[in-house]
Design a protein around this motif. Structure first.
Motif, PDB file in Angstrom:
ATOM      1  N   PHE A   1     -20.690  37.548  27.909  1.00  0.00           N
ATOM      2  CA  PHE A   1     -20.634  36.107  28.125  1.00  0.00           C
ATOM      3  C   PHE A   1     -19.916  35.457  26.951  1.00  0.00           C
ATOM      4  N   LYS A   2     -19.009  34.526  27.276  1.00  0.00           N
ATOM      5  CA  LYS A   2     -18.291  33.777  26.255  1.00  0.00           C
ATOM      6  C   LYS A   2     -18.271  32.304  26.641  1.00  0.00           C
ATOM      7  N   MET A   3     -18.562  31.446  25.686  1.00  0.00           N
ATOM      8  CA  MET A   3     -18.559  30.005  25.948  1.00  0.00           C
ATOM      9  C   MET A   3     -17.203  29.530  26.458  1.00  0.00           C
ATOM     10  N   MET A   4     -16.140  30.166  25.976  1.00  0.00           N
ATOM     11  CA  MET A   4     -14.789  29.752  26.347  1.00  0.00           C
ATOM     12  C   MET A   4     -14.545  29.882  27.847  1.00  0.00           C
ATOM     13  N   THR A   5     -15.290  30.757  28.501  1.00  0.00           N
ATOM     14  CA  THR A   5     -15.048  31.006  29.929  1.00  0.00           C
ATOM     15  C   THR A   5     -15.791  30.027  30.833  1.00  0.00           C
ATOM     16  N   LEU A   6     -16.639  29.182  30.262  1.00  0.00           N
ATOM     17  CA  LEU A   6     -17.372  28.230  31.088  1.00  0.00           C
ATOM     18  C   LEU A   6     -16.417  27.251  31.766  1.00  0.00           C
ATOM     19  N   LYS A   7     -16.683  26.951  33.019  1.00  0.00           N
ATOM     20  CA  LYS A   7     -15.833  26.046  33.794  1.00  0.00           C
ATOM     21  C   LYS A   7     -16.546  24.735  34.117  1.00  0.00           C
ATOM     22  N   THR A   8     -17.600  24.421  33.368  1.00  0.00           N
ATOM     23  CA  THR A   8     -18.399  23.245  33.700  1.00  0.00           C
ATOM     24  C   THR A   8     -17.930  21.973  33.003  1.00  0.00           C
ATOM     25  N   ALA A   9     -17.037  22.075  32.012  1.00  0.00           N
ATOM     26  CA  ALA A   9     -16.567  20.877  31.319  1.00  0.00           C
ATOM     27  C   ALA A   9     -15.678  20.047  32.244  1.00  0.00           C
ATOM     28  N   ALA A  10     -15.828  18.735  32.189  1.00  0.00           N
ATOM     29  CA  ALA A  10     -15.001  17.846  32.991  1.00  0.00           C
ATOM     30  C   ALA A  10     -13.631  17.685  32.333  1.00  0.00           C
ATOM     31  N   VAL A  11     -12.729  17.002  33.011  1.00  0.00           N
ATOM     32  CA  VAL A  11     -11.386  16.769  32.481  1.00  0.00           C
ATOM     33  C   VAL A  11     -11.489  16.018  31.148  1.00  0.00           C
ATOM     34  N   GLY A  12     -10.848  16.550  30.127  1.00  0.00           N
ATOM     35  CA  GLY A  12     -10.922  15.944  28.804  1.00  0.00           C
ATOM     36  C   GLY A  12     -12.035  16.517  27.950  1.00  0.00           C
ATOM     37  N   ALA A  13     -13.001  17.199  28.580  1.00  0.00           N
ATOM     38  CA  ALA A  13     -14.092  17.884  27.881  1.00  0.00           C
ATOM     39  C   ALA A  13     -14.951  16.950  27.029  1.00  0.00           C
ATOM     40  N   TRP A  14     -14.999  15.669  27.412  1.00  0.00           N
ATOM     41  CA  TRP A  14     -15.934  14.769  26.727  1.00  0.00           C
ATOM     42  C   TRP A  14     -17.328  14.923  27.320  1.00  0.00           C
ATOM     43  N   ILE A  15     -17.384  15.041  28.633  1.00  0.00           N
ATOM     44  CA  ILE A  15     -18.640  15.274  29.342  1.00  0.00           C
ATOM     45  C   ILE A  15     -18.452  16.484  30.241  1.00  0.00           C
ATOM     46  N   ALA A  16     -19.438  16.770  31.097  1.00  0.00           N
ATOM     47  CA  ALA A  16     -19.364  17.943  31.971  1.00  0.00           C
ATOM     48  C   ALA A  16     -19.340  17.523  33.435  1.00  0.00           C
ATOM     49  N   ARG A  17     -18.969  18.457  34.278  1.00  0.00           N
ATOM     50  CA  ARG A  17     -19.061  18.219  35.710  1.00  0.00           C
ATOM     51  C   ARG A  17     -20.523  18.255  36.136  1.00  0.00           C
ATOM     52  N   ARG A  18     -20.857  17.458  37.127  1.00  0.00           N
ATOM     53  CA  ARG A  18     -22.232  17.470  37.633  1.00  0.00           C
ATOM     54  C   ARG A  18     -22.445  18.697  38.505  1.00  0.00           C
ATOM     55  N   CYS A  19     -23.415  19.498  38.153  1.00  0.00           N
ATOM     56  CA  CYS A  19     -23.744  20.687  38.939  1.00  0.00           C
ATOM     57  C   CYS A  19     -24.798  20.338  39.991  1.00  0.00           C
ATOM     58  N   GLU A  20     -24.848  21.127  41.020  1.00  0.00           N
ATOM     59  CA  GLU A  20     -25.847  20.912  42.066  1.00  0.00           C
ATOM     60  C   GLU A  20     -27.243  21.176  41.504  1.00  0.00           C
ATOM     61  N   ILE A  21     -28.172  20.290  41.838  1.00  0.00           N
ATOM     62  CA  ILE A  21     -29.545  20.419  41.346  1.00  0.00           C
ATOM     63  C   ILE A  21     -30.373  21.222  42.343  1.00  0.00           C
ATOM     64  N   ARG A  22     -31.101  22.184  41.829  1.00  0.00           N
ATOM     65  CA  ARG A  22     -32.053  22.918  42.654  1.00  0.00           C
ATOM     66  C   ARG A  22     -33.348  22.120  42.713  1.00  0.00           C
ATOM     67  N   THR A  23     -33.611  21.481  43.822  1.00  0.00           N
ATOM     68  CA  THR A  23     -34.765  20.592  43.920  1.00  0.00           C
ATOM     69  C   THR A  23     -36.041  21.333  44.309  1.00  0.00           C
ATOM     70  N   ARG A  24     -36.045  22.625  44.117  1.00  0.00           N
ATOM     71  CA  ARG A  24     -37.257  23.416  44.343  1.00  0.00           C
ATOM     72  C   ARG A  24     -37.519  24.238  43.092  1.00  0.00           C
ATOM     73  N   PHE A  25     -38.773  24.258  42.670  1.00  0.00           N
ATOM     74  CA  PHE A  25     -39.128  25.030  41.487  1.00  0.00           C
ATOM     75  C   PHE A  25     -39.163  26.524  41.805  1.00  0.00           C
ATOM     76  N   GLN A  26     -38.838  27.314  40.796  1.00  0.00           N
ATOM     77  CA  GLN A  26     -38.834  28.752  40.915  1.00  0.00           C
ATOM     78  C   GLN A  26     -40.057  29.341  40.217  1.00  0.00           C
ATOM     79  N   THR A  27     -40.510  30.462  40.682  1.00  0.00           N
ATOM     80  CA  THR A  27     -41.544  31.208  39.970  1.00  0.00           C
ATOM     81  C   THR A  27     -40.864  32.159  38.996  1.00  0.00           C
ATOM     82  N   LEU A  28     -41.604  32.623  38.006  1.00  0.00           N
ATOM     83  CA  LEU A  28     -41.030  33.558  37.042  1.00  0.00           C
ATOM     84  C   LEU A  28     -40.583  34.840  37.736  1.00  0.00           C
ATOM     85  N   GLU A  29     -41.375  35.325  38.666  1.00  0.00           N
ATOM     86  CA  GLU A  29     -41.023  36.551  39.387  1.00  0.00           C
ATOM     87  C   GLU A  29     -39.709  36.378  40.155  1.00  0.00           C
ATOM     88  N   LYS A  30     -39.542  35.218  40.794  1.00  0.00           N
ATOM     89  CA  LYS A  30     -38.328  34.969  41.573  1.00  0.00           C
ATOM     90  C   LYS A  30     -37.094  34.927  40.675  1.00  0.00           C
TER      91      LYS A  30
END
Length: 490
Positions: free
Chosen positions: A163-192
């Motif tokens: 894993f390398k930070m440079m490969t992340l594609k979540t930064a928005a144009v200009g890299a001042w903020i990030a793109r909004r990712c989809e929210i998982r509106t259901r909680f996960q268990t540790l096993e899951k």
């Protein structure tokens, strides 16, 4: 030196307030102190507090303390009505009266000498000046203490292979903020979560852990606690009490927070969402008063400062960039400022619970590669709940109560495993809006107000902005050098 005798007060009258009667019945006390107690009660009944200066009355110790008083409410520290007495962080502590040496001389029979008055006045003046100096101090003047350096020398390193930070594609144009990712509106268990391929990082919440990518860039920090557990326990107790009190007094709106089904409120400086210029997050007069009490609580301030010091230590170049740009912003707009003079983060959120577990989300409005601090506390077993999910890192971290972590909350999806039924968890996060730094870089202007020439210039820089942002992170091997370069060493 003349001995200051205490006068024995007769049994209290029936019209005395109950708690004053208990005190007078069990202690040796003089007329001046009795008058002070009565005055204090009258002020409290009028809603004025103890004194205009906010100083609390000190009671002198007495060797003639009546054993019957030991069962009174004065014999243990009060607990918040918002939290059950069985809460492990709110266990009552023995109440101890201060010694006569700690009591102001005006409360004893013999009046102070002129020299004592002069000396006390000088001490008060010196203390007031020191308090003003501390209040005027900005986080940009912070220096890394040697004790902190020794503590962090023995940190545990978690290397994220492949894993390398440079490969992340979540930064928005200009890299001042990030793109909004989809929210998982259901909680996960540790096993899951473990079935999905994430690795479990078992952390005690005390030992410092550093999370690095494959290039040994420090991506996040499991900061832990600042010192001995017993001393930190006192901070936790007071912070939990203050947050519980505020949570019971604040008036929350009906709007549901996108991060999870818990009560939350944000404070500080923000910019985004259509704002024409940076501004302070506004609240009703009632909520503002409650939040003021919460934010001026010494325990809350201590937690905030500890997170900021960890940011300075492990990301010194990023910290210096925050300090330089935010200082410039607050000089430009005098009405803006830091939440605390010991924390570089200009904004914070209190998540009151009773179970402040978050859905998996990214805080896209925060600075793209900047760090967010998260402190959690409550009454829960960290082996079964409260874990911190760091999706792009491919790990889930055991996150015990009382601990602090630093993560890039904008570009990394994160969330929590809920605690078990009957357990409680609250959290406190600090962060910085990416728009604040963009506004300063644009010459205290928004994008729309830039000239065509300036817009073209910044458009050409957009491709390199993400590389510039990541260049402010430190490699493990270069940490000491970066701290010196950033001017953070004494």
């Amino acid at each position: 030196m003349a001995r200051r005798e205490l006068i024995r007060i007769p049994t209290p009258r029936e019209d005395e307030p109950e708690h004053v009667a208990l005190l007078l019945h069990g202690c040796s006390i003089n007329d001046a102190l009795q008058h002070a107690v009565s005055t204090r009660d009258q002020r409290e009944d009028a809603g004025l507090g103890d004194t205009e200066e906010g100083q609390h009355l000190l009671y002198p110790a007495s060797p003639t303390l009546d054993p019957a008083v030991l069962d009174s409410p004065l014999s243990s520290a009060p607990t918040s009505p918002e939290m059950p007495p069985s809460h492990p962080l709110l266990a009552s502590q023995p109440y101890s009266l201060p010694s006569p040496m700690d009591v102001p001389s005006l409360l004893l029979n013999q009046p102070p000498s002129t020299s004592t008055k002069t000396r006390n006045h000088k001490q008060r003046t010196k203390a007031a000046k020191a308090a003003e100096k501390r209040a005027a101090t900005r986080p940009s003047t912070y220096k890394i203490r040697s004790s902190l350096s020794r503590k962090y020398q023995k940190n545990r390193t978690v290397v994220l292979e492949d894993f390398k930070m440079m490969t992340l594609k979540t930064a928005a144009v200009g890299a001042w903020i990030a793109r909004r990712c989809e929210i998982r509106t259901r909680f996960q268990t540790l096993e899951k979560v473990l079935e999905e391929g994430l690795d479990l990082v078992e952390w005690d919440g005390i030992t410092t852990g550093v999370i690095c990518d494959d290039d040994r860039n420090i991506c996040a920090v499991l900061e832990g606690i600042p010192g001995p557990q017993e001393a930190w326990r006192e901070v936790r107790v007071e912070a939990t009490r203050a947050v519980a009190e505020a949570g019971g007094s604040l008036r929350f709106g009906n709007r549901r927070d996108r991060r999870g089904p818990f009560k939350t409120i944000a404070v500080g400086v923000s910019y985004g969402g259509g704002q024409k210029r940076p501004g302070i997050l506004r609240h009703s007069k009632h909520n503002q008063a409650v939040l003021h009490r919460l934010m001026t609580n010494p325990a809350v301030k201590r937690i905030a400062g500890f997170a900021s010091s960890g940011f300075a230590f492990f990301a010194p170049k990023m910290y210096r960039d925050y300090a330089t740009k935010l200082d410039a912003l607050f000089e430009h707009y005098k009405e803006l400022g830091y939440n605390w003079n010991n924390s570089i983060f200009p904004a914070a959120s209190f998540n009151f619970g009773p179970n402040s577990a978050s859905y998996e989300h990214n805080d896209h409005g925060n600075r793209a590669a900047g760090w967010c601090s998260i402190y959690c506390d409550g009454s829960f077993d960290p082996k079964y709940g409260g874990h911190l999910i760091l999706r792009e890192f491919g790990i889930v971290v055991q996150f015990p109560p009382g601990a602090t972590v630093l993560i890039p909350s904008a570009c990394i999806r994160h969330g929590n495993i809920p605690v078990r039924k009957g357990e409680t968890r609250w959290s406190f996060a600090q962060y910085a809006s990416g728009g604040l730094f963009r506004y300063v870089e644009y010459g205290f202007k928004s994008w729309a107000s830039l000239s065509d020439k300036d817009q073209d210039m910044w458009a050409q820089r957009r491709a390199a902005r993400w590389v510039e942002e990541l260049g402010l992170l430190s490699r493990v091997d270069d940490l000491a050098t970066d701290q010196g370069t950033a001017g953070l060493l004494v």
